[in-house]
Design a protein around this motif. Structure first.
Motif, PDB file in Angstrom:
ATOM      1  N   LEU A   1       5.896   3.250  -4.079  1.00  0.00           N
ATOM      2  CA  LEU A   1       6.493   2.606  -5.246  1.00  0.00           C
ATOM      3  C   LEU A   1       7.683   1.747  -4.833  1.00  0.00           C
ATOM      4  CD1 LEU A   1       6.704   2.181  -8.282  1.00  0.00           C
ATOM      5  CD2 LEU A   1       8.053   4.290  -8.412  1.00  0.00           C
ATOM      6  N   MET A   2       8.499   2.274  -3.926  1.00  0.00           N
ATOM      7  CA  MET A   2       9.651   1.503  -3.455  1.00  0.00           C
ATOM      8  C   MET A   2       9.203   0.250  -2.711  1.00  0.00           C
ATOM      9  SD  MET A   2      12.095   4.628  -2.165  1.00  0.00           S
ATOM     10  CE  MET A   2      13.327   3.498  -1.496  1.00  0.00           C
ATOM     11  N   MET A   3       8.146   0.392  -1.899  1.00  0.00           N
ATOM     12  CA  MET A   3       7.613  -0.775  -1.190  1.00  0.00           C
ATOM     13  C   MET A   3       7.122  -1.826  -2.184  1.00  0.00           C
ATOM     14  SD  MET A   3       7.738  -0.374   2.162  1.00  0.00           S
ATOM     15  CE  MET A   3       8.022   0.967   3.334  1.00  0.00           C
ATOM     16  N   ARG A   4       6.431  -1.370  -3.209  1.00  0.00           N
ATOM     17  CA  ARG A   4       5.900  -2.303  -4.199  1.00  0.00           C
ATOM     18  C   ARG A   4       7.032  -3.026  -4.926  1.00  0.00           C
ATOM     19  NH1 ARG A   4       3.145   1.144  -6.703  1.00  0.00           N
ATOM     20  NH2 ARG A   4       1.237   0.886  -5.511  1.00  0.00           N
ATOM     21  N   MET A   5       8.087  -2.290  -5.256  1.00  0.00           N
ATOM     22  CA  MET A   5       9.216  -2.893  -5.968  1.00  0.00           C
ATOM     23  C   MET A   5       9.938  -3.913  -5.105  1.00  0.00           C
ATOM     24  SD  MET A   5      10.700   0.499  -7.905  1.00  0.00           S
ATOM     25  CE  MET A   5      12.128  -0.364  -8.570  1.00  0.00           C
ATOM     26  N   ARG A   6       9.907  -3.724  -3.792  1.00  0.00           N
ATOM     27  CA  ARG A   6      10.541  -4.682  -2.879  1.00  0.00           C
ATOM     28  C   ARG A   6       9.617  -5.837  -2.520  1.00  0.00           C
ATOM     29  NH1 ARG A   6      12.797   0.050   0.029  1.00  0.00           N
ATOM     30  NH2 ARG A   6      11.190  -0.212   1.621  1.00  0.00           N
ATOM     31  N   GLY A   7       8.392  -5.809  -3.038  1.00  0.00           N
ATOM     32  CA  GLY A   7       7.454  -6.874  -2.767  1.00  0.00           C
ATOM     33  C   GLY A   7       6.791  -6.784  -1.406  1.00  0.00           C
ATOM     34  N   GLU A   8       6.818  -5.599  -0.779  1.00  0.00           N
ATOM     35  CA  GLU A   8       6.207  -5.419   0.538  1.00  0.00           C
ATOM     36  C   GLU A   8       4.778  -4.900   0.389  1.00  0.00           C
ATOM     37  OE1 GLU A   8       8.798  -2.930   2.785  1.00  0.00           O
ATOM     38  OE2 GLU A   8      10.438  -4.389   2.798  1.00  0.00           O
ATOM     39  N   GLU A   9       3.924  -5.285   1.323  1.00  0.00           N
ATOM     40  CA  GLU A   9       2.516  -4.942   1.235  1.00  0.00           C
ATOM     41  C   GLU A   9       2.182  -3.588   1.845  1.00  0.00           C
ATOM     42  OE1 GLU A   9      -0.046  -7.984   2.685  1.00  0.00           O
ATOM     43  OE2 GLU A   9       1.151  -9.603   1.844  1.00  0.00           O
ATOM     44  N   TYR A  10       3.053  -3.061   2.672  1.00  0.00           N
ATOM     45  CA  TYR A  10       2.776  -1.802   3.357  1.00  0.00           C
ATOM     46  C   TYR A  10       2.583  -0.651   2.371  1.00  0.00           C
ATOM     47  CZ  TYR A  10       3.588   2.491   5.906  1.00  0.00           C
ATOM     48  OH  TYR A  10       3.468   3.754   6.397  1.00  0.00           O
ATOM     49  N   ARG A  11       1.602   0.219   2.663  1.00  0.00           N
ATOM     50  CA  ARG A  11       1.377   1.417   1.880  1.00  0.00           C
ATOM     51  C   ARG A  11       1.067   2.583   2.809  1.00  0.00           C
ATOM     52  NH1 ARG A  11       3.215  -1.773  -0.986  1.00  0.00           N
ATOM     53  NH2 ARG A  11       2.466  -2.556  -3.001  1.00  0.00           N
ATOM     54  N   GLY A  12       1.483   3.780   2.406  1.00  0.00           N
ATOM     55  CA  GLY A  12       1.150   4.983   3.153  1.00  0.00           C
ATOM     56  C   GLY A  12       0.019   5.735   2.455  1.00  0.00           C
ATOM     57  N   TYR A  13      -0.609   6.679   3.170  1.00  0.00           N
ATOM     58  CA  TYR A  13      -1.765   7.413   2.653  1.00  0.00           C
ATOM     59  C   TYR A  13      -1.705   8.871   3.088  1.00  0.00           C
ATOM     60  CZ  TYR A  13      -3.406   2.617   2.172  1.00  0.00           C
ATOM     61  OH  TYR A  13      -3.494   1.286   1.849  1.00  0.00           O
ATOM     62  N   VAL A  14      -2.215   9.737   2.235  1.00  0.00           N
ATOM     63  CA  VAL A  14      -2.372  11.148   2.602  1.00  0.00           C
ATOM     64  C   VAL A  14      -3.864  11.455   2.488  1.00  0.00           C
ATOM     65  CG1 VAL A  14      -1.663  13.517   2.190  1.00  0.00           C
ATOM     66  CG2 VAL A  14      -0.086  11.645   1.673  1.00  0.00           C
TER      67      VAL A  14
END
Length: 217
Positions: free
Chosen positions: A170-183
């Protein structure tokens, strides 16, 4: 929880940049391998490392490879999607006198463009599958490149880790970054290795991380 690795040169490089690489190098110089890195290296060494080759996917500054080379491995290949680690890694290799024994490749995704990546006795993935969208495909490609063993780390699939990764995304999305983590599902990942002809020998704990070791059946 420690940071993980990513997929795609643009989104990967935005998060795992030169500052991040510098932090890893300074920590390694001060304290050596982290607990999880040590456990990964130990699992490879238990299967026999002397005279063998190593392929590490997302190896960063190459700390695990340096350890394995110091314990008898003869050569290694490192795959990275960000060029931020290269200067730091080269400095460490030069100081250890092992620059000629390591081939570092930037920009190749093993699951998509792995045809020209050499096979190795051992394939290592530390802090990688947790940030790769299709972990099963990546592990299948890793198994196809491993003559003997695949050792990889992953976070446990618990409400805590899922909440942590969800908040980070969510923080990445709010900063406009494309990176995502996965479990990803551990069971599904172990099954992917079994379908590739491997036996999962053990799953050890190292802090937040689970270190899975598998050998070719």
């Amino acid at each position: 929880m420690d940071d993980c690795c990513g997929r795609g040169q643009a989104r990967y490089g935005d998060v795992f940049d030169e500052r991040f690489a510098g932090d890893l190098e300074r920590r390694y110089r001060r304290r050596g391998l982290t607990r999880a890195e040590r456990r990964v290296a130990d699992q490879v060494e238990r299967s026999g490392v002397a005279g063998t080759s190593v392929l590490e996917v997302g190896g960063g500054i190459g700390a695990i490879q340096l350890e394995l080379l110091g314990h008898g491995a003869t050569r290694s290949t490192n795959l990275e999607l960000s060029a931020a680690y290269e200067d730091r890694a080269r400095a460490l290799l030069d100081e250890a006198g092992r620059a000629a024994d390591v081939h570092r490749i930037v920009g190749i995704d093993l699951a998509i463009d792995g045809a020209d990546v050499p096979v190795a006795d051992h394939v290592v993935l530390h802090r990688v599958v947790c940030c790769y969208p299709d972990a099963l495909r990546l592990l299948a490609a890793s198994a196809a490149h491993a003559r003997r063993t695949v050792v990889f780390s992953h976070p446990p699939r618990t409400w805590m880790t899922r909440a942590f990764v969800g908040m980070a995304n969510l923080m990445m999305r709010m900063r406009g970054e494309e990176y995502r983590g996965y479990v990803h599902s551990p069971v599904a990942m172990y099954d992917a290795l079994r379908r590739a002809g491997f036996t999962v020998d053990s799953v050890a704990r190292a802090g937040w991380w689970r270190i899975a070791s598998a050998h070719r059946a």
